[in-house]
Write an enzyme that holds these catalytic residues in place. Structure first.
Site, short mmCIF file in Angstrom:
data_model
loop_
_atom_site.label_atom_id
_atom_site.label_comp_id
_atom_site.label_asym_id
_atom_site.label_seq_id
_atom_site.Cartn_x
_atom_site.Cartn_y
_atom_site.Cartn_z
N GLU A 294 -1.76 6.93 8.89
CA GLU A 294 -2.55 8.16 8.40
C GLU A 294 -3.21 8.54 9.60
O GLU A 294 -4.48 9.12 9.53
CB GLU A 294 -3.23 8.00 7.44
CG GLU A 294 -2.21 7.66 6.13
CD GLU A 294 -3.01 7.55 4.83
OE1 GLU A 294 -2.53 7.93 3.74
OE2 GLU A 294 -4.15 6.96 4.87
N ASP A 368 1.33 3.37 -3.06
CA ASP A 368 -0.03 3.75 -2.82
C ASP A 368 -0.73 3.66 -4.09
O ASP A 368 -1.20 4.53 -4.60
CB ASP A 368 -0.06 5.05 -2.06
CG ASP A 368 -1.52 5.13 -1.57
OD1 ASP A 368 -2.38 4.12 -1.56
OD2 ASP A 368 -2.18 6.23 -1.26
N GLU A 396 -8.30 6.03 -7.76
CA GLU A 396 -7.85 7.27 -7.01
C GLU A 396 -6.75 7.84 -7.77
O GLU A 396 -6.84 9.13 -7.76
CB GLU A 396 -7.35 6.85 -5.66
CG GLU A 396 -6.75 8.06 -4.80
CD GLU A 396 -6.50 7.50 -3.56
OE1 GLU A 396 -6.55 6.08 -3.00
OE2 GLU A 396 -5.94 8.26 -2.75
#
Lengths: 706, 706
Positions: A294, A368, A396
Site C-alpha cells: 500500500e 484483510d 474496521e
C-alpha cells in the site's frame, strides 16, 4: 434522568464492585485477610500490591493488610527470591517450570504447613497471579479446592496501535489516540497506567505504539525520549514497547542517500539507531514493519527481498535482544490476478532465510480482516519461519464501534483452524507456537481498538474484544463462550440468568454481522476506502480494491473461483484442505463464494438455491440484531442506567445499519440475478440508485497521515 | 503507585464529595430533608431534581426525599405555577422581577409561615437555583441567614466550539471533539448530559456547536437532524444550540449560483433553511458567522457590507425568534498598515444599520486573544449596535493545555475596563449589556476549551477557566479571586489554608504567562500558525502575520507606534483614553510596547531602562512559575494523588517552556538591542540559532479543516 456510574465504561472490566454474595465475600476476605507480599523497590510487585489493594477494597469493602511479614499471613505472595518461605526447592522447581510469567495460586506445603500461596518464578507472573485472584473474586469462583497453575502459551501478546503522531488513529473508532505525544515525555496521565492495568489483567505484554503506516519521526531522538517515558509507565505492568519503523527512515531523516539493505551505511545507520534506542529503553521490544505494501517503502524498491529487508533491521536489534516483526500483508503496486495469493507467493520462497529474531506477522486471513475469511495459507507453508498471527480488534470491517460484534468467536475459529501442516491437528494456534510452551519466538498481535473516548473502545461491548484478545493470546485453548462469561460477570453482573443472556447475545453477534454484511464467503464489499456501509457496486479504480473484483457477481452467478479451474489459490492450502476447499461440493458453505463462482440457482444443502439462501442469510443477519435488541431490553437492571442506555442506542443504530446493508446488497445483487426475493425476505425499502447515492461524509478512522 | 479518584478530573467541579464538617452537613441535611419539587414532565425541573439527588446524596451520604408534596417539606422548590404554595402574589411579583432565569433561595412567608424556598418564575431559574444550593453546600456556606436573589446580567452566555465535523477541534488542546457527529442522531452518550450539567451549573445557556471556519455540511438536512438530537439533550439544562453558517452555503450546497445578499433567491434560500431548522429545533438559537476574514467567504465577495451580509441571515432567523451573531474579527485579504485598526474601520460606519436580532461579536482585544491586549475600541464606538463580547477560553496563545493560566483575571480586566463611551464608568461589561438587566440582546461568548479528554480541558486547572467564564458571563461584577476560591473549594478542598494557596497560584498565573511570553505590551510573537512556543524572529510571509510586524524591534528600540505620530490607532479610543494611551509617558507600562515604539534605553518608572525592565519581566515570569511549582508541592494531600501528580508534571513542563520563551525571546531581542542582560537575569542557555532551529512537529490544535 440517568445516573452516571463510574464514569460510564472507563473502569473497563476492572470495576471491583462489592461482592453481593455473602459466602463468596467471606471466602475471599478470609483468604486475603493478611497478605505477605514483599515489594522491594521494583515495579511489578508494587503494581501487584496496588491492584490487590484497589481491587480487594472495592470487592470486600475494606483495604487488605499487605505487608512483608510472612508470619500470620493468610496468603503468601511473591517469588522464591523475594519471599523466603516460597524458596523451598520443591516449590522453586515447580515455579521455574512455569516460567517467569507463569504462576501458582493454591495451597502448598511451606515450612511444614499447607498455606495459600500466590507465587511465580518472576515478578510479572506475580502480577498476573494477582489479577487472576481478583478475577476469580469478581466472577465469584469459590475458593474451596482452588488450585491454579497457569502460564502463557505465546511469548509476545501484543497490541498494535495504528496511532499517528498527530493524535489521529487509523481505523480507530474510539476518539483520538490515548498517546499525548505533544506532552510526552513530561506528562504521564493516569490513563496510561489504567491502560497498562487493563493489559496486564489479561496478560498482554507488548505494545507497538505507532501506526504501521509509519512516520520516520517516531525514530528521532526527540520521539525516542517520549517513547522511553511511556515505556517507563508500562514497564511495571510487564509491557514492552515496540515502534513501527519506516523502511526509508535513513533516507527520510536526511542522514543517507539510500535505504538499500545492501548498502553498508544503511546497516550502520540502523545499528546506531538501535543503540540509541536501547540506551534510553533497555527493554525495548523491537520494530514492527510494513514494507512494500500500500505504498509503503521497502526493500523491493532496491530489488531486494522481504527477507533482506527484515534481516537488515533484525541484525541491528539482535545485539540488544530485540525482535523484528515483518508484516506479510503485502499489497503490490499493481493489481494481481488473485489478491489472495500474493503474500504466499512472496513469502513462501523466503522460508528459512530470516534471522532468528525475525517474526513474520500474518493476518488471520489472506485478504484483510473480513467478517469471515478462511485462515491464511501461510500458516501451513513456512515451517522454518517464526510466524506471528495478527488479528484486528478494532472493527474496521465489522461496523466500527457502532456494532456489537463479539470477536472471541472469530479469534477462536482462526486459532482452532487445522492447517494440516505436516498432518492433521496442526491448528493455527499450534503453528504460531501456542503449543510449544514458549520455545523460541511466538506472537499473537491484535490491532488495538483503544482510543481516548471515555469508554476506551467506543462501545461498551467492544471492551470485550480487547479482553478476549488478551485472554486468547495467553491461552489459545480457551473457549470464546467462557471468556464472554468472565467478561460479562466482571463488566455487568453475576446474576446467572442475566449472564447467560448476555453471553448468548455476544456469541451470536459476529455471525449476525457476517449475515447482514458478507454471508456465504463474500468479502470486501464495503464502502470504498472508509469501509463504512455497503458498496457492492464499487467497480471503478484499481481492480483489486473494488467490490466487483471480490464478488464477481453477474447475470450467471456470483463468487471468486479459486479452485483448480480458477486462480487455484486453493493450492496454497495443505492437503486435504486444497481438495476440500477446491470443490464447490465439499467446500464449507460459509466459505463457498470465497472459493468458488457458482450459478445463482445452484442448490445448497438446505435444498434452496444459492440466491434464496443468500437473501435469507442477509435477512437472518438483520433478524439476529433485532433479537439482540430484544434481549438487551430484558437486561435493564443488570447494567447501570448509563451503560444500559448507551448500548441500547447503539443496538438501534446497528439494526438500522444492518437493514441498510441487507437492502443495499440485495438491491444490487437482484439487479444482476434478476430473481425474486424468496419468502421470508423483505424487499428493500428503496431502489438500488438510492443506496448508491448515499455518500457518507467525515467517516471516522481514516486517519490524517496515511 | 497512585490511586484514581473519580476518573481523574472527569467530575469537574461537580464532585459532591461528602461534607467533612459536621455542622455544615447538619445544616444542609436539615434544609433538604424533605424537598417539595413538582417536576411535571418537562425538562429543567427533572434535571434540577436529578442534580439535587445526585449532589445531596454525595454531599450528605444519603439521597434526599424529593416529592410533589408540599406538606412537611423543609424546602419548597418550584415556580409559582408548578408549586401552588409559591403562587402568592407577593412572591410571584418578586420572582417575575427576576425573570425566568433568576431565582430566590431563602426564607419567605408562604401561607402564613416562613419557609425555605427555592423559587423562580421560570424552570431554568429553578435549575440554576438547585445548582446554587449545591454550590453553597460544596463551598461550606452556612445556611443561617441565607438569602440569595440572583439573576443573570447577560442574556446569552455562550460557548463557541471550534469543532470540526471530522472530530478535530481547531485550537483545541483537550483531545478530539466531544460531538460524535458520525453516530448522531442515534447515539447520545452520557457525556453530553455531563457537559450540559457543567454548563448549567455556571449559567451557560447557549452553545455554538461548530467551528466558525464553517463547513456548509453543518446546515444539510442530515446534520440538522444530528443537531436536533443534541439540542434535545441540552434543552433540559437550559441550553440553546447555535450553528455556524458558512456565508457561501447556498452556493456550496449546489442549490444556487451565487450567495450575493442582494439576490432574492439567496434570501429565499436562507429563509427556507431557517424554516427547515426550526421545524426540527423549535428553540434553535441562531447562526454564528465568520465572514470575509482569513479566507472565509462573505458579503464583500459581492461588494456588499458586513451589515448587508448579517441582515440577510438575520432576516431569515427573525420570524423564528433566532439571533444572528456576526463576528467583527476580520482579517482582510491584504496586509494592512496597522492590523489593530481594521475591525473598527470596517464596522463603525455600519453602526445602526444592523437588524434588531443581530449581535456583532467583538473579541476582547483588537488583535487576537493575546495574553494581554487593551480592550477592543469597538466597545466604545458602536452605540446603536448590540455588541457581543468574545473571549477565548481555550489557551491558543497562553501555553495550550500545558500551562496553568487562570483566565478569571483576564476576563475581569476586560469586563471592568472603562471604555469612556459617553463618559466615565462605561465599562465593557456595561456596554455589552451587563448593566441593562437583560433588556434587548446581550451576549458574552467564550471559545470553548472542552474536548473529549478524560479531564475535559486537558489540564485540571483549565477547568477553572470554563468555570470562571460561565460565572462572569452570568455576573460580570464578580471578582476573579472569589470565583477562583469557589472553584478551588469545589474542585479540591475546603481547607482554608490550602484554598488560600491555590487561589494565590491561580491569581498570579496569567500575569506569569504575560511575563514569560509577551511582557510590557508585546503581542503575537509566538510560533507561526500553530502558535506553540516563541517565534519573535518570524518575519517572512504576509507581513501582518509575522512577529516582526507586531514588535518592530531593531537596533534603536522596540514596539509598535500607534500614537498620533504612528498609525494613530489610539484615536479609535474615546477621550481621555486616546490621550492616555497616545503618549508613551502616560501609557500604562503593561501596554507600552503595544501603543508605542520606544528606545531600548528609555527610562521606566522603576528607574531602569526599558531593556533591563523587559529582561527582568521575562525573568520574573519564569520565577513565578517556579514559585507555583513550589506552592503546589506544598499542597500534596489536598488533592487526590492522581490529579496532584498530573498537575505537578504539567507545572514542570510549564517551567521548562517558560524558560524556553524567556531564553528565545531574550536571545533574539539582545541580538538587536546589543545590550547586556541586567543583574538578576540569567543569560539564555543557548545561542539564538539554537532556538530558531527548533521546529515543533504535530503541534495540536491546527484542526484538519481550516
Amino acid at each position: 434522568m440517568r445516573r452516571s456510574d463510574g464514569c460510564g465504561g472507563y473502569r473497563l472490566w476492572l470495576r471491583y464492585d462489592p461482592i453481593d454474595d455473602p459466602a463468596t465475600r467471606r471466602d475471599y476476605a478470609r483468604l486475603t485477610r493478611r497478605i505477605c507480599l514483599p515489594t522491594g523497590s521494583s515495579g511489578a510487585p508494587m503494581a501487584a500490591r496496588a491492584e490487590l489493594e484497589r481491587g480487594l477494597e472495592g470487592l470486600l469493602g475494606e483495604a487488605p493488610r499487605i505487608s512483608e511479614e510472612a508470619r500470620g499471613a493468610t496468603l503468601l505472595a511473591g517469588t522464591p527470591d523475594s519471599c523466603p518461605p516460597l524458596g523451598n526447592a520443591e516449590l522453586r522447581a515447580e515455579l521455574e517450570a512455569l516460567g517467569p510469567e507463569g504462576y501458582i495460586l493454591g495451597r502448598r506445603l511451606v515450612a511444614g504447613r499447607r498455606r495459600w500461596v500466590l507465587a511465580s518464578a518472576g515478578e510479572a507472573g506475580l502480577l498476573y497471579g494477582a489479577f487472576r485472584l481478583l478475577r476469580m473474586a469478581q466472577t465469584r469462583v469459590p475458593t474451596s479446592g482452588l488450585e491454579v497453575r497457569d502460564r502463557p502459551s505465546v511469548k509476545l501478546r501484543m497490541l498494535d496501535h495504528w496511532d499517528n503522531l498527530d493524535g489521529t488513529v487509523e481505523r480507530g473508532y474510539a476518539g483520538s489516540s490515548i498517546w499525548d505525544w505533544h506532552r510526552l515525555p513530561g506528562y504521564l496521565p493516569e490513563r496510561y497506567r489504567d491502560y497498562a492495568r487493563a493489559n496486564a489483567s489479561v496478560g498482554i505484554n507488548a505494545a507497538a505504539l505507532t501506526n504501521v503506516n509509519a512516520d520516520p519521526l517516531a525514530l528521532s531522538t526527540e520521539y525516542i525520549e517520549k517513547t522511553a517515558a511511556l515505556a517507563g509507565v508500562l514497564r511495571p505492568y510487564g509491557i514492552r514497547v515496540f515502534l513501527t519503523a519506516r523502511f526509508s527512515a535513513p533516507l527520510d531523516s536526511g542522514a543517507l542517500a539510500t535505504a538499500d539493505p545492501r548498502a553498508p551505511e544503511v546497516a550502520a545507520w540502523w545499528a546506531s539507531k538501535a543503540e540509541e534506542i536501547y540506551r534510553c529503553i533497555p527493554d525495548f521490544g523491537g520494530f514492527l514493519v510494513k514494507a512494500n505494501s500500500e505504498g509503503q517503502p521497502g526493500p523491493q524498491d532496491y530489488g531486494r527481498s522481504h527477507a533482506e529487508g527484515a534481516n537488515l533491521l533484525a541484525a541491528a536489534l539482535a545485539p540488544h535482544g530485540g525482535t523484528l516483526i515483518w508484516r506479510a500483508f503485502v499489497y503490490s503496486a499493481r493489481a494481481s490476478e488473485d489478491r489472495a495469493k500474493q503474500a504466499y507467493e512472496e513469502f513462501v520462497p523466503l522460508d528459512g532465510s530470516f534471522l532468528p529474531n525475525v517474526l513474520v506477522q500474518v493476518k488471520n486471513g489472506p485478504i484483510d480482516f473480513q467478517p469471515r475469511e478462511p485462515f491464511h495459507p501461510l500458516f501451513s507453508a513456512m515451517p522454518r519461519t517464526a510466524l506471528a498471527l495478527e488479528f484486528q480488534i478494532t472493527q474496521e470491517y465489522l461496523g466500527f464501534a457502532s456494532h456489537l460484534a463479539y470477536l472471541g468467536t472469530l479469534f477462536e475459529e482462526v486459532l482452532r483452524a487445522d492447517t494440516f501442516r505436516g498432518g492433521p491437528g496442526a491448528t493455527v494456534a499450534k503453528v504460531i507456537g501456542g503449543s510449544q510452551g514458549g520455545q523460541g519466538l511466538s506472537c499473537v498481535a491484535g490491532v488495538s481498538n483503544v482510543g481516548a473516548s471515555l469508554d476506551w473502545c467506543g462501545h461498551h461491548f467492544a471492551q470485550a474484544n480487547w479482553y478476549a484478545f488478551g485472554r486468547l493470546a495467553w491461552d489459545p485453548s480457551l473457549a470464546a463462550a467462557d471468556i464472554a462469561e468472565e467478561w460479562a460477570r466482571m463488566s455487568f453482573t453475576n446474576d446467572d440468568g442475566a449472564v447467560h443472556r448476555i453471553v448468548a447475545m455476544m456469541m451470536g453477534s459476529r455471525e449476525a454481522v457476517v449475515g447482514y454484511m458478507t454471508p456465504l464467503g463474500l468479502i470486501h464489499i464495503m464502502g470504498w476506502d472508509h469501509h463504512y456501509g455497503p458498496g457492492p457496486w464499487i467497480s471503478e479504480g484499481r481492480p483489486d480494491w473494488t467490490s466487483a473484483y471480490f464478488h464477481r457477481a453477474a447475470g450467471d452467478g456470483i463468487g471468486f473461483e479459486r479452485g483448480p479451474l480458477g486462480s487455484a489459490a486453493v493450492d496454497q492450502y495443505a492437503p486435504p484442505l486444497r481438495e476440500l476447499f477446491g470443490s464447490a461440493d465439499s467446500c464449507p458453505e460459509e466459505l463457498l463464494l470465497y472459493f468458488h463462482r457458482v450459478p445463482w440457482d445452484r442448490p445448497m444443502r438446505s435444498g434452496r438455491t444459492l440466491w434464496n439462501e443468500l437473501c435469507l442469510a442477509y435477512q437472518r443477519g438483520v433478524g439476529a440484531v433485532a433479537a439482540m435488541r430484544d434481549a438487551w431490553e430484558g437486561l435493564a437492571g443488570f447494567a447501570d442506567a448509563v451503560r444500559f442506555e448507551e448500548v441500547r442506542e447503539l443496538l438501534a443504530i446497528q439494526e438500522a445499519e444492518a437493514l441498510w446493508w441487507k437492502d443495499a446488497c440485495l438491491s444490487y445483487f437482484a439487479s444482476l440475478s434478476k430473481r425474486p426475493y424468496p419468502e421470508g425476505v423483505r424487499a428493500p425499502a428503496h431502489g438500488l440508485e438510492y443506496y448508491k447515492a448515499l455518500k457518507p461524509q467525515y467517516v471516522p478512522g481514516i486517519g490524517r497521515t496515511r
